[in-house]
Design a protein around this motif. Structure first.
Motif, PDB file in Angstrom:
ATOM      1  N   ALA A 116       0.859  -1.189   0.000  1.00 55.12           N
ATOM      2  CA  ALA A 116       0.000   0.000   0.000  1.00 55.12           C
ATOM      3  C   ALA A 116       0.891   1.233   0.000  1.00 55.12           C
ATOM      4  O   ALA A 116       2.120   1.142   0.070  1.00 55.12           O
ATOM      5  N   LYS A 117       0.276   2.387  -0.077  1.00 55.07           N
ATOM      6  CA  LYS A 117       1.019   3.641  -0.068  1.00 55.07           C
ATOM      7  C   LYS A 117       1.717   3.821   1.281  1.00 55.07           C
ATOM      8  O   LYS A 117       1.189   3.449   2.328  1.00 55.07           O
ATOM      9  N   LYS A 118       2.910   4.392   1.237  1.00 55.58           N
ATOM     10  CA  LYS A 118       3.647   4.670   2.464  1.00 55.58           C
ATOM     11  C   LYS A 118       2.820   5.578   3.379  1.00 55.58           C
ATOM     12  O   LYS A 118       2.198   6.540   2.918  1.00 55.58           O
ATOM     13  N   GLY A 119       2.819   5.234   4.651  1.00 55.65           N
ATOM     14  CA  GLY A 119       2.076   6.042   5.613  1.00 55.65           C
ATOM     15  C   GLY A 119       0.588   5.803   5.626  1.00 55.65           C
ATOM     16  O   GLY A 119      -0.150   6.531   6.299  1.00 55.65           O
ATOM     17  N   SER A 120       0.122   4.786   4.888  1.00 55.22           N
ATOM     18  CA  SER A 120      -1.324   4.531   4.803  1.00 55.22           C
ATOM     19  C   SER A 120      -1.906   4.018   6.118  1.00 55.22           C
ATOM     20  O   SER A 120      -3.106   4.177   6.376  1.00 55.22           O
ATOM     21  N   GLY A 121      -1.071   3.377   6.908  1.00 55.63           N
ATOM     22  CA  GLY A 121      -1.563   2.800   8.148  1.00 55.63           C
ATOM     23  C   GLY A 121      -2.318   1.494   7.968  1.00 55.63           C
ATOM     24  O   GLY A 121      -2.870   0.953   8.927  1.00 55.63           O
ATOM     25  N   VAL A 122      -2.326   0.979   6.748  1.00 53.89           N
ATOM     26  CA  VAL A 122      -3.044  -0.268   6.467  1.00 53.89           C
ATOM     27  C   VAL A 122      -2.335  -1.443   7.132  1.00 53.89           C
ATOM     28  O   VAL A 122      -1.110  -1.552   7.108  1.00 53.89           O
ATOM     29  N   VAL A 123      -3.125  -2.324   7.723  1.00 52.35           N
ATOM     30  CA  VAL A 123      -2.615  -3.590   8.242  1.00 52.35           C
ATOM     31  C   VAL A 123      -3.553  -4.701   7.762  1.00 52.35           C
ATOM     32  O   VAL A 123      -4.702  -4.427   7.390  1.00 52.35           O
ATOM     33  N   PHE A 167      -0.633  -3.688  -9.914  1.00 48.43           N
ATOM     34  CA  PHE A 167       0.276  -2.581  -9.590  1.00 48.43           C
ATOM     35  C   PHE A 167      -0.112  -1.319 -10.373  1.00 48.43           C
ATOM     36  O   PHE A 167      -0.053  -0.207  -9.847  1.00 48.43           O
ATOM     37  N   VAL A 168      -0.512  -1.498 -11.634  1.00 47.44           N
ATOM     38  CA  VAL A 168      -0.960  -0.363 -12.450  1.00 47.44           C
ATOM     39  C   VAL A 168      -2.151   0.316 -11.787  1.00 47.44           C
ATOM     40  O   VAL A 168      -2.203   1.551 -11.665  1.00 47.44           O
ATOM     41  N   ASP A 169      -3.121  -0.479 -11.349  1.00 46.66           N
ATOM     42  CA  ASP A 169      -4.321   0.088 -10.744  1.00 46.66           C
ATOM     43  C   ASP A 169      -4.056   0.651  -9.350  1.00 46.66           C
ATOM     44  O   ASP A 169      -4.715   1.615  -8.923  1.00 46.66           O
ATOM     45  N   LEU A 170      -3.089   0.087  -8.628  1.00 44.28           N
ATOM     46  CA  LEU A 170      -2.706   0.661  -7.340  1.00 44.28           C
ATOM     47  C   LEU A 170      -2.113   2.049  -7.549  1.00 44.28           C
ATOM     48  O   LEU A 170      -2.481   3.009  -6.842  1.00 44.28           O
ATOM     49  N   LEU A 171      -1.235   2.184  -8.520  1.00 43.53           N
ATOM     50  CA  LEU A 171      -0.630   3.484  -8.822  1.00 43.53           C
ATOM     51  C   LEU A 171      -1.666   4.502  -9.281  1.00 43.53           C
ATOM     52  O   LEU A 171      -1.548   5.691  -9.002  1.00 43.53           O
ATOM     53  N   ALA A 172      -2.676   4.007 -10.002  1.00 46.03           N
ATOM     54  CA  ALA A 172      -3.714   4.901 -10.528  1.00 46.03           C
ATOM     55  C   ALA A 172      -4.799   5.223  -9.508  1.00 46.03           C
ATOM     56  O   ALA A 172      -5.684   6.041  -9.784  1.00 46.03           O
ATOM     57  N   GLY A 173      -4.737   4.579  -8.342  1.00 46.80           N
ATOM     58  CA  GLY A 173      -5.739   4.839  -7.315  1.00 46.80           C
ATOM     59  C   GLY A 173      -7.040   4.093  -7.502  1.00 46.80           C
ATOM     60  O   GLY A 173      -8.020   4.372  -6.801  1.00 46.80           O
TER      61      GLY A 173
END
Length: 261
Positions: A116-123, A167-173
């Motif tokens: 996930a994005k850095k700093g997202s806090g996701v676990v 990964f493409v869709d993660l980058l695109a949000g």
């Protein structure tokens, strides 16, 4: 597994000069979008760790290696339709698949983790993921885990025919999190410039569906081929070939080299 594999190697005479059965060609089914296991290089050639291991097995069995590319989720149907003889595509050995195909002895094991994005806090908990969209490779052990453990609790799981598209869709949000095998997450996103703002989040996932012992898939009836492939794997492990090949693709600790000496 170690002593069993070595015994197989002796029983079938796999010393590099003799094999249990003569093979002229072995067809491997794989996909081509799963770096560093199997992917296309800048010349359009099929390369990767699994490709190298498959070619080494063919060399042991004195057979020509032919690679047949298919989407990951069509590999088991393709094997059963006799489009190829063996699946080698970072295929996790699990009970569901074992009902329809046989597996070779495990070659290596891979951890699974979220990106996930850095700093997202996701676990990796239902509470953390409840409002998020999780991308997974269609037909993978990761998808099966995500749907069974998280999807039933309302987490939105989005499946993709190609891991790179997650990964493409993660980058695109378009999704918020990717569940992936760790080496693929590194090679497919985190080691690339566009992945600089993303990271592995939470601990490595532990679950029976994610035991992630990777073997080669074979038809149930092809017992002799399985025995010969197992013996070839044993010899390659004993000689340190598999570990040596892996050094081209992985940092220390990314894989567990099962049976390696």
């Amino acid at each position: 597994m170690r002593s069993v594999l070595l015994a197989l190697g002796l029983a079938f005479g796999l010393t590099g000069t003799a094999v249990a059965q003569n093979y002229t060609e072995i067809k491997f089914g794989t996909e081509s979008g799963y770096a560093p296991f199997e992917y296309k290089n800048e010349k359009g050639e099929l390369v990767g760790f699994d490709i190298d291991v498959g070619n080494a097995i063919c060399e042991k069995l004195k057979a020509k290696c032919t690679w047949v590319e298919q989407p990951f989720d069509s590999l088991i149907p393709g094997l059963q339709a006799r489009k190829f003889d063996i699946i080698h595509a970072s295929l996790t050995h699990n009970e569901a698949r074992e009902k329809v195909i046989n597996f070779s002895e495990s070659v290596y094991a891979i951890p699974t983790q979220l990106i996930a994005k850095k700093g997202s806090g996701v676990v990796p908990t239902i509470e953390s993921l409840k409002s998020l969209r999780v991308g997974a490779l269609q037909g993978s052990a990761q998808e099966a885990f995500a749907k069974q453990v998280w999807g039933k609790e309302g987490v939105k799981i989005i499946s993709y025919q190609d891991q790179d598209q997650t990964f493409v869709d993660l980058l695109a949000g378009r999704i918020d999190v990717v569940i992936a095998e760790k080496p693929n997450g590194i090679a497919g996103l985190l080691n690339k410039p566009e992945g600089k703002d993303y990271e592995f989040v939470g601990e490595q996932l532990e679950h029976p569906l994610l035991a992630n012992r990777i073997g080669l898939g074979l038809r149930k009836q092809d017992k002799q081929l399985k025995a010969d492939v197992d013996a070839a794997i044993a010899e390659l492990q004993k000689e340190g070939v598999i570990t040596a090949l892996a050094k081209k693709y992985f940092a220390e600790g990314e894989l567990d080299f099962l049976g390696a000496k």
